[in-house]
Enzyme design. Structure first.
Site, PDB file in Angstrom:
ATOM      1  CE1 TYR A  86       9.839  41.232  10.961  1.00 17.38           C
ATOM      2  CE2 TYR A  86       8.510  41.861   8.899  1.00 17.38           C
ATOM      3  CZ  TYR A  86       9.023  42.374  10.273  1.00 17.38           C
ATOM      4  OH  TYR A  86       8.737  43.463  10.673  1.00 17.38           O
ATOM      5  CD  GLU A 107      -4.569  47.615  19.871  1.00 17.06           C
ATOM      6  OE1 GLU A 107      -3.617  46.545  19.743  1.00 17.06           O
ATOM      7  OE2 GLU A 107      -4.909  47.856  20.820  1.00 17.06           O
ATOM      8  N   PRO A 108      -6.811  44.723  14.799  1.00 17.99           N
ATOM      9  CG  PRO A 108      -8.678  44.363  13.251  1.00 17.99           C
ATOM     10  CD  PRO A 108      -8.304  44.804  14.518  1.00 17.99           C
ATOM     11  N   GLY A 109      -4.491  44.713  12.059  1.00 19.24           N
ATOM     12  CA  GLY A 109      -3.679  45.344  11.012  1.00 19.24           C
ATOM     13  C   GLY A 109      -3.548  44.628   9.760  1.00 19.24           C
ATOM     14  CE1 TYR A 123       2.435  46.084  10.747  1.00 17.64           C
ATOM     15  CE2 TYR A 123       1.243  44.164   9.724  1.00 17.64           C
ATOM     16  CZ  TYR A 123       1.586  44.993  10.759  1.00 17.64           C
ATOM     17  OH  TYR A 123       0.908  44.885  11.891  1.00 17.64           O
ATOM     18  CB  CYS A 162      24.511  47.229  -3.108  1.00 15.56           C
ATOM     19  SG  CYS A 162      24.415  48.140  -4.709  1.00 15.56           S
TER      20      CYS A 162
HETATM   21  N1  LLP Z   1      -1.650  46.006  18.203  1.00 12.86           N
HETATM   22  C1  LLP Z   1      -0.342  46.262  18.537  1.00 12.86           C
HETATM   23  C2  LLP Z   1       0.044  47.056  19.805  1.00 12.86           C
HETATM   24  C3  LLP Z   1       0.763  46.048  17.708  1.00 12.86           C
HETATM   25  O1  LLP Z   1       1.874  46.034  18.078  1.00 12.86           O
HETATM   26  C4  LLP Z   1       0.475  45.557  16.371  1.00 12.86           C
HETATM   27  C5  LLP Z   1       1.460  45.051  15.426  1.00 12.86           C
HETATM   28  C6  LLP Z   1      -1.072  45.370  16.145  1.00 12.86           C
HETATM   29  C7  LLP Z   1      -1.987  45.762  17.063  1.00 12.86           C
HETATM   30  C8  LLP Z   1      -1.430  44.770  14.757  1.00 12.86           C
HETATM   31  O2  LLP Z   1      -0.938  43.469  14.518  1.00 12.86           O
HETATM   32  P1  LLP Z   1      -1.537  42.672  13.135  1.00 12.86           P
HETATM   33  O3  LLP Z   1      -3.004  42.504  13.331  1.00 12.86           O
HETATM   34  O4  LLP Z   1      -1.166  43.450  12.191  1.00 12.86           O
HETATM   35  O5  LLP Z   1      -0.922  41.269  13.439  1.00 12.86           O
HETATM   36  N2  LLP Z   1       6.226  44.286  10.268  1.00 12.86           N
HETATM   37  C9  LLP Z   1       5.597  43.029  10.744  1.00 12.86           C
HETATM   38  C10 LLP Z   1       4.254  43.129  11.699  1.00 12.86           C
HETATM   39  C11 LLP Z   1       4.756  43.980  12.882  1.00 12.86           C
HETATM   40  C12 LLP Z   1       3.642  44.123  13.912  1.00 12.86           C
HETATM   41  C13 LLP Z   1       3.819  45.084  14.811  1.00 12.86           C
HETATM   42  N3  LLP Z   1       2.741  45.054  15.734  1.00 12.86           N
HETATM   43  C14 LLP Z   1       5.359  42.115   9.456  1.00 12.86           C
HETATM   44  O6  LLP Z   1       5.576  42.624   8.337  1.00 12.86           O
HETATM   45  O7  LLP Z   1       4.829  41.148   9.500  1.00 12.86           O
END
Ligand code: LLP
Length: 425
Positions: free
Chosen positions: A318, A275-277, A376, A346
């Protein structure tokens, strides 16, 4: 691989000079490269070759419909966490049997909608949720595919606000309890056990936590197999970290990560879901901004730009560091000095980048861009201070298109009204 490059000192996104876009659209705006999105997806796909896998793009990182459609065209699935994300994924043409649904608080309405759309699996995060899914599935005369999200109690390192795999985090079911919960799930006729799921955190830049987590999941899976559960999907979640400081995507870490997956799971016949984001979208997007003012207080130089924590929350939330660069590199007056680049909100926390070299001669109206803002970024934007929410533009070769309009204060005002009793004298 990254399609944001300087040509003769001007930043281009693929074949489009970004300053040309600024002539037609006022800043701030997000700009995406479809080529980089595709390259990232293809690279990960190629690296996982050899095993049975599904890339379920984590929609929360960037849920723009055109981003989703770009991945859908290459066969991506989706990891969603709300009815909104699910509707977007379906609208973009992502197949229902490639969609997994995560999150600790799925509502009744959301569960029913996902059931009607026959998604691949619910990643169940508690016993109460399990029972609720079973009840709703029974009521609408269907069956729910479920996986348990197990919490392996592993510290992934990185920022504590994005760590999810420790037993004190709200996510998942402790791995030590999971066997009993699988036994419980077996008792519901409306539930079909299809998998197991983990997700230990985000922006993970070390292999060790993944290694530990994958090992734990594999041995638990072997145990479940022996007990006669039919686990066909192993969902490893997301979390691949990227390097925010360099121009190029960090291929070395990706190679290590995918090799680890292949070596750990090579002997299972199960489908490996990832599940890459961030990895797929971060370097495919920038946030373009203009300089408003500069000022010096006690020898500290501030550069005030028209994008801030309302557009990109990551630095404030963060302490994330994003590099900022000019759209046009100077050929004369190239001397630099240290600035703290801040937004207009502000709040003292509204710092975009601390302590960064910027041209001394920087002036009002100069265009700058915040790099690697594709993940994000826009999804976490808000209208705090009643500001506009920046629009999104996507480039494809020499062409570009607005893929989400800016949301202006007038648009937001349409949703508000003055309570009737306040209108009376
Ligand atoms: N799967 C699940 C269940 C998740 O909760 C997440 C991210 C992902 C996959 C994707 O993770 P990734 O591959 O993007 O690391 N807003 C924060 C990141 C929060 C991630 C939340 N969950 C930031 O800007 O760093």
């Amino acid at each position: 691989m990254n399609s944001f490059k300087y040509k003769k000192n001007h930043l281009f996104c693929e074949g489009v000079k970004v300053e040309e876009i600024c002539k037609n659209f006022s800043t701030p705006f997000y700009l995406y490269s479809s080529k980089t999105l595709i390259n990232n997806f293809k690279l990960l796909h190629k690296m996982l070759n050899g095993i049975n896998f599904l890339i379920a793009y984590s929609v929360k990182a960037n849920s723009n419909l055109s981003v989703l459609k770009t991945f859908a065209k290459y066969g991506a699935g989706a990891d969603v966490v709300s009815i909104g994300e699910l509707k977007k994924a379906l609208k973009a043409g992502i197949a229902n049997n490639k969609i997994v649904y995560s999150g600790v608080g799925k509502s009744i309405n959301e569960i029913a909608f996902a059931l009607k759309n026959k998604i691949e699996q619910f990643n169940v995060e508690s016993i109460e949720e399990l029972k609720t899914i079973a009840k709703i599935a029974e009521q609408i005369n269907t069956s729910a595919n479920i996986a348990l999200r197990v919490n392996p109690d592993i510290s992934a390192g990185g920022h504590p606000k994005i760590s999810t795999g420790k037993k004190t985090d709200k996510f998942g079911i402790p791995i030590s309890d999971a066997k009993n919960v699988y036994e419980l799930a077996k008792k519901f006729k409306s539930l079909k056990i299809v998998g197991i799921d983990i997700h230990i955190g985000s922006q993970i830049r070390k292999l060790a936590p993944f290694k530990k987590a994958f090992k734990k999941v594999l041995s638990f899976c072997i145990e479940l197999d022996k007990l006669g559960f039919n686990i066909k999907n192993i969902d490893l979640g997301g979390g691949i970290g990227i390097n925010y400081d360099t121009d190029e995507q960090d291929q070395k870490f990706l190679i290590e990560y995918t090799n680890l997956i292949k070596s750990t799971f090579k002997n299972t016949n199960k489908k490996i879901i990832v599940e890459p984001g961030r990895f797929l979208v971060a370097n495919a997007g920038i946030l373009v901004a203009s300089v408003l003012y500069k000022k010096t207080i006690d020898s500290k130089n501030f550069l005030i730009i028209d994008a801030g924590m309302n557009d990109l929350m990551r630095p404030a939330l963060y302490d994330a560091r994003h590099i900022i660069r000019p759209l046009k590199k100077k050929v004369k007056n190239k001397t630099v000095k240290k600035f703290e680049v801040v937004g207009t909100i502000c709040e003292t926390a509204d710092i975009v980048v601390k302590n960064i070299n910027i041209y001394k001669s920087v002036q009002q109206g100069d265009y700058y861009f915040i790099d690697k803002a594709g993940a994000y970024g826009h999804v976490m934007a808000s209208s705090y201070n009643s500001k506009s929410i920046a629009g999104e533009i996507m480039v494809n070769k020499n062409d570009y298109s607005v893929v989400k309009k800016r949301i202006n204060p007038e648009d937001i005002l349409k949703f508000e009204k003055i309570a009737p009793w306040l209108k009376k004298n």
